[in-house]
Design a protein around this motif. Structure first.
Motif, PDB file in Angstrom:
ATOM      1  N   LEU A  82       6.501   8.236   7.115  1.00 60.82           N
ATOM      2  CA  LEU A  82       7.029   9.176   7.787  1.00 60.82           C
ATOM      3  C   LEU A  82       7.672  10.474   6.910  1.00 60.82           C
ATOM      4  O   LEU A  82       7.792  11.547   7.468  1.00 60.82           O
ATOM      5  N   VAL A  83       7.551  10.222   5.759  1.00 60.13           N
ATOM      6  CA  VAL A  83       7.977  11.316   4.745  1.00 60.13           C
ATOM      7  C   VAL A  83       6.686  12.390   4.637  1.00 60.13           C
ATOM      8  O   VAL A  83       7.273  13.464   4.515  1.00 60.13           O
ATOM      9  N   LEU A  84       5.624  11.893   4.980  1.00 54.36           N
ATOM     10  CA  LEU A  84       4.473  12.663   5.069  1.00 54.36           C
ATOM     11  C   LEU A  84       3.853  13.281   6.252  1.00 54.36           C
ATOM     12  O   LEU A  84       3.222  14.346   6.466  1.00 54.36           O
ATOM     13  N   LEU A  85       4.086  12.649   7.144  1.00 54.98           N
ATOM     14  CA  LEU A  85       3.646  12.937   8.652  1.00 54.98           C
ATOM     15  C   LEU A  85       4.546  12.656   9.720  1.00 54.98           C
ATOM     16  O   LEU A  85       5.522  12.092   9.501  1.00 54.98           O
ATOM     17  N   ASP A  86       4.363  13.216  11.068  1.00 58.01           N
ATOM     18  CA  ASP A  86       5.140  12.985  11.950  1.00 58.01           C
ATOM     19  C   ASP A  86       5.099  11.642  12.389  1.00 58.01           C
ATOM     20  O   ASP A  86       4.204  10.925  12.172  1.00 58.01           O
ATOM     21  N   GLU A  87       5.890  11.361  13.409  1.00 57.23           N
ATOM     22  CA  GLU A  87       5.897  10.025  14.155  1.00 57.23           C
ATOM     23  C   GLU A  87       4.557   9.686  14.887  1.00 57.23           C
ATOM     24  O   GLU A  87       4.144   8.515  14.655  1.00 57.23           O
ATOM     25  N   ALA A  88       3.949  10.552  15.688  1.00 56.12           N
ATOM     26  CA  ALA A  88       2.857  10.062  16.178  1.00 56.12           C
ATOM     27  C   ALA A  88       1.831   9.946  15.283  1.00 56.12           C
ATOM     28  O   ALA A  88       0.976   8.994  15.293  1.00 56.12           O
ATOM     29  N   ALA A  89       1.585  10.740  14.453  1.00 55.68           N
ATOM     30  CA  ALA A  89       0.342  10.391  12.994  1.00 55.68           C
ATOM     31  C   ALA A  89       0.592   9.291  12.371  1.00 55.68           C
ATOM     32  O   ALA A  89      -0.154   8.429  12.025  1.00 55.68           O
TER      33      ALA A  89
END
Length: 204
Positions: free
Chosen positions: A170-177
């Protein structure tokens, strides 16, 4: 080697004579001497194993970069950090400083490759912009509980790893990804494999 590695990680090197090692792994001292002439050789073999493991990871050409590989990179970092214990590293630094430097160098070189992967993801606009040094520090802090004897015997290793992996992703990507990546079958298999490995290393 796996049994000896577990002993070093759990207890450090103090008091681990050839006789003590032979007894702990359930072989005669004579049989252990067939493979190693001294404890020094045993220590070097354990370090060799770690260095080889770290050196084999993350050698993917940039043109083959994929976001789907992120869980693999994160789990590899957790695996390498979790495959050392404070007791072992402290004793190694006192008794075999050159061997401790080999481990530190191997981990540093691995993290340089990991940083290159993260930089590529940011350059492509896929990962959120982050300070990579701080992110690696965050992973080390997050992984701190993985390499303490008994910790994974008291908790279920797989849920712990899944939780850590989600936080880091989640530090790198949004919730869906993040959800999409972490529900991949390959990711689930990798989490299960690492959970088993770390539990075997540290379970009392």
């Amino acid at each position: 080697m796996a049994r000896i590695n577990r002993i070093f990680l759990r207890n450090g090197l103090s008091g681990q004579s050839m006789a003590a090692l032979a007894k702990a792994v359930g072989v005669s001292r004579g049989k252990l001497y067939l493979y190693f002439s001294s404890r020094d050789e045993v220590v070097v073999a354990v370090v060799d194993q770690y260095v080889a493991l770290a050196s084999a990871q993350g050698r993917t050409p940039s043109q083959d970069w994929t976001v789907q590989a992120l869980p693999h990179w994160l789990l590899t970092e957790l695996m390498l950090l979790g495959s050392n214990s404070p007791a072992f590293l402290d004793d190694l630094g006192h008794a075999y400083p050159a061997q401790r430097r080999r481990i530190e160098t191997a981990l540093h070189q691995w993290e340089e490759r990991f940083a290159a992967y993260l930089n590529e993801g940011m350059a492509r606009g896929i990962f959120h912009p982050i300070d990579i040094s701080l992110f690696l520090m965050m992973i080390r802090t997050t992984a701190d509980g993985l390499n303490r004897p008994g910790r994974l015997a008291e908790q279920e290793a797989k849920p712990v790893l899944k939780h850590l992996l989600r936080i880091l992703t989640l530090v790198l990507l949004d919730e869906a990804a993040t959800k999409q990546l972490l529900t991949q079958e390959a990711t689930q298999r990798a989490v299960t494999a690492l959970a088993g490995q770390l539990t075997a290393l540290y379970q009392q």
